[in-house]
Design a protein around this motif. Structure first.
Motif, PDB file in Angstrom:
ATOM      1  N   ARG A   2      10.653  -2.423 -32.673  1.00 17.44           N
ATOM      2  CA  ARG A   2      10.303  -1.648 -33.870  1.00 17.44           C
ATOM      3  C   ARG A   2      10.683  -0.176 -33.649  1.00 17.44           C
ATOM      4  NH1 ARG A   2       4.244  -2.298 -34.925  1.00 17.44           N
ATOM      5  NH2 ARG A   2       4.801  -0.958 -36.698  1.00 17.44           N
ATOM      6  N   TRP A   3      11.921   0.124 -33.938  1.00 17.71           N
ATOM      7  CA  TRP A   3      12.457   1.455 -33.676  1.00 17.71           C
ATOM      8  C   TRP A   3      11.805   2.535 -34.535  1.00 17.71           C
ATOM      9  CZ3 TRP A   3      15.063   1.910 -29.400  1.00 17.71           C
ATOM     10  CH2 TRP A   3      15.756   0.802 -28.892  1.00 17.71           C
ATOM     11  N   GLU A   4      11.267   2.156 -35.699  1.00 16.31           N
ATOM     12  CA  GLU A   4      10.671   3.160 -36.583  1.00 16.31           C
ATOM     13  C   GLU A   4       9.417   3.788 -35.973  1.00 16.31           C
ATOM     14  OE1 GLU A   4       8.374  -0.549 -37.645  1.00 16.31           O
ATOM     15  OE2 GLU A   4      10.427  -0.027 -37.094  1.00 16.31           O
ATOM     16  N   GLN A   5       8.906   3.224 -34.894  1.00 14.79           N
ATOM     17  CA  GLN A   5       7.784   3.856 -34.200  1.00 14.79           C
ATOM     18  C   GLN A   5       8.176   5.228 -33.646  1.00 14.79           C
ATOM     19  OE1 GLN A   5       5.353   0.936 -31.597  1.00 14.79           O
ATOM     20  NE2 GLN A   5       7.389   0.053 -31.687  1.00 14.79           N
ATOM     21  N   TYR A  40      18.857  -2.972 -37.790  1.00 17.90           N
ATOM     22  CA  TYR A  40      17.400  -2.971 -37.933  1.00 17.90           C
ATOM     23  C   TYR A  40      16.979  -1.996 -39.024  1.00 17.90           C
ATOM     24  CZ  TYR A  40      12.458  -2.387 -36.937  1.00 17.90           C
ATOM     25  OH  TYR A  40      11.096  -2.317 -37.059  1.00 17.90           O
ATOM     26  N   THR A  46      15.207  -2.700 -42.721  1.00 13.60           N
ATOM     27  CA  THR A  46      13.811  -2.278 -42.920  1.00 13.60           C
ATOM     28  C   THR A  46      13.683  -1.028 -43.778  1.00 13.60           C
ATOM     29  OG1 THR A  46      13.862  -0.979 -40.863  1.00 13.60           O
ATOM     30  CG2 THR A  46      13.084  -3.266 -40.724  1.00 13.60           C
TER      31      THR A  46
END
Length: 316
Positions: free
Chosen positions: A84-87, A123, A127
């Motif tokens: 979850r790169w958006e973290q 990703y 998303t």
């Protein structure tokens, strides 16, 4: 292990691993494992900030975010896309992929790095509806991938530019010594600020200036920025607090730290660097011939990086 602790890996020059471990202990970090050229440690995010600010020896601090087995490039693509790169960042941030391998069966490191880049972009496209841009020279986010013969580890870089770059060096001599290696020489020599220090081949002054910073208890990373400051959820106020606490811990005093060099230009560079590092009050640089160097004091240390190679020796 405490669930608040995250897995970090420090890249450390060879032979300086034990010195780095002592730094971790001083910062209250007890969970660590040394290996050749590095150190694994468990730490809270606030401690990661402290390590970046205070380490004199490490080159880079990495946060492990994913690990898994692989046989093909597509296995690595899936592993990278599952995180979850958006973290940590958004499509507005630029990023860069760096990949290293040891005994990897894959044929092309460049193609594997490209697949990791595709995974990150895909990703965000799925998303968020948009993808981040790649920036090769000065990215916001650096993603490191390391391959062994069977395993892939993905890291986020917390440091940015290598930690040996303290932010004070304005000019360099002919054979500049990295700041963390200079600190390592001082540490391995057992020098402490209560002892006199001499460097008869001072060049641009790196060893003497590092000694002065140690004497002042100046955090090496105080005048530079770090990649983790751009992470989306990490409170920038925490960095300011850590820097403020570091400044409050500085010492004033008189110290016997001296550097000499036969080249007046090198001495001028060393003095300019000392002024930029704000240690000109505790270190002296003079034009001096090392052949005539002597020290009458019964104690102290001579720590130096002497010139080497025929070309330099002939010039002298």
């Amino acid at each position: 292990m405490n669930t608040l602790l995250k897995p970090f890996y420090a890249v450390v020059p060879l032979s300086l691993e034990e010195l780095f471990a002592e730094e971790l202990k001083k910062l209250g970090i007890e969970k660590f494992r040394l290996e050749k050229g590095g150190c694994w440690f468990g730490a809270e995010m606030s401690q990661m900030m402290q390590v970046n600010l205070w380490t004199r020896y490490a080159s880079r601090i990495l946060l492990k975010v994913a690990e898994g087995p692989y046989r093909t490039e597509e296995d690595i693509y899936k592993l990278a896309k599952s995180f979850r790169w958006e973290q940590y960042f958004t499509p507005k941030n630029t990023f860069k992929i760096e990949l290293s391998s040891r005994r990897s069966p894959l044929k092309s490191v460049a193609f594997t790095a490209l697949r990791v880049k595709d995974a990150v972009c895909d990703y965000f496209r799925e998303t968020d509806g948009q993808r981040p841009d790649v920036e090769k020279h000065d990215p916001d986010i650096r993603i490191y991938v390391h391959l062994t013969d069977k395993s892939c580890i993905i890291y986020l870089d917390t440091s940015g530019e290598s930690l040996f770059k303290r932010g004070w060096r304005e000019a360099k001599g002919e054979a500049p010594l990295k700041e963390n290696l200079a600190a390592g020489l001082l540490g391995l020599a057992g020098w402490t600020p209560d002892k006199p220090l001499q460097d008869p081949f001072c060049g641009s002054g790196t060893i003497a200036i590092e000694a002065a910073l140690i004497a002042k208890n100046r955090a090496p990373g105080l005048n530079r920025a770090f990649s983790a400051q751009k992470w989306r959820w990490l409170d920038s106020g925490l960095w300011l607090q850590a820097a403020g606490e570091a400044m409050d811990g500085e010492y004033d005093g008189a110290y016997d730290i001296w550097g000499g060099d036969i080249d007046p230009k090198a001495v001028a560079i060393a003095r300019a660097n000392a002024e930029k590092a704000d240690v000109e009050d505790v270190v002296r640089f003079e034009v001096a011939d090392a052949a005539a160097f002597r020290r009458d004091a019964p104690y102290g240390r001579v720590v130096t990086n002497p010139p080497y190679g025929e070309r330099i020796l002939e010039k002298r």
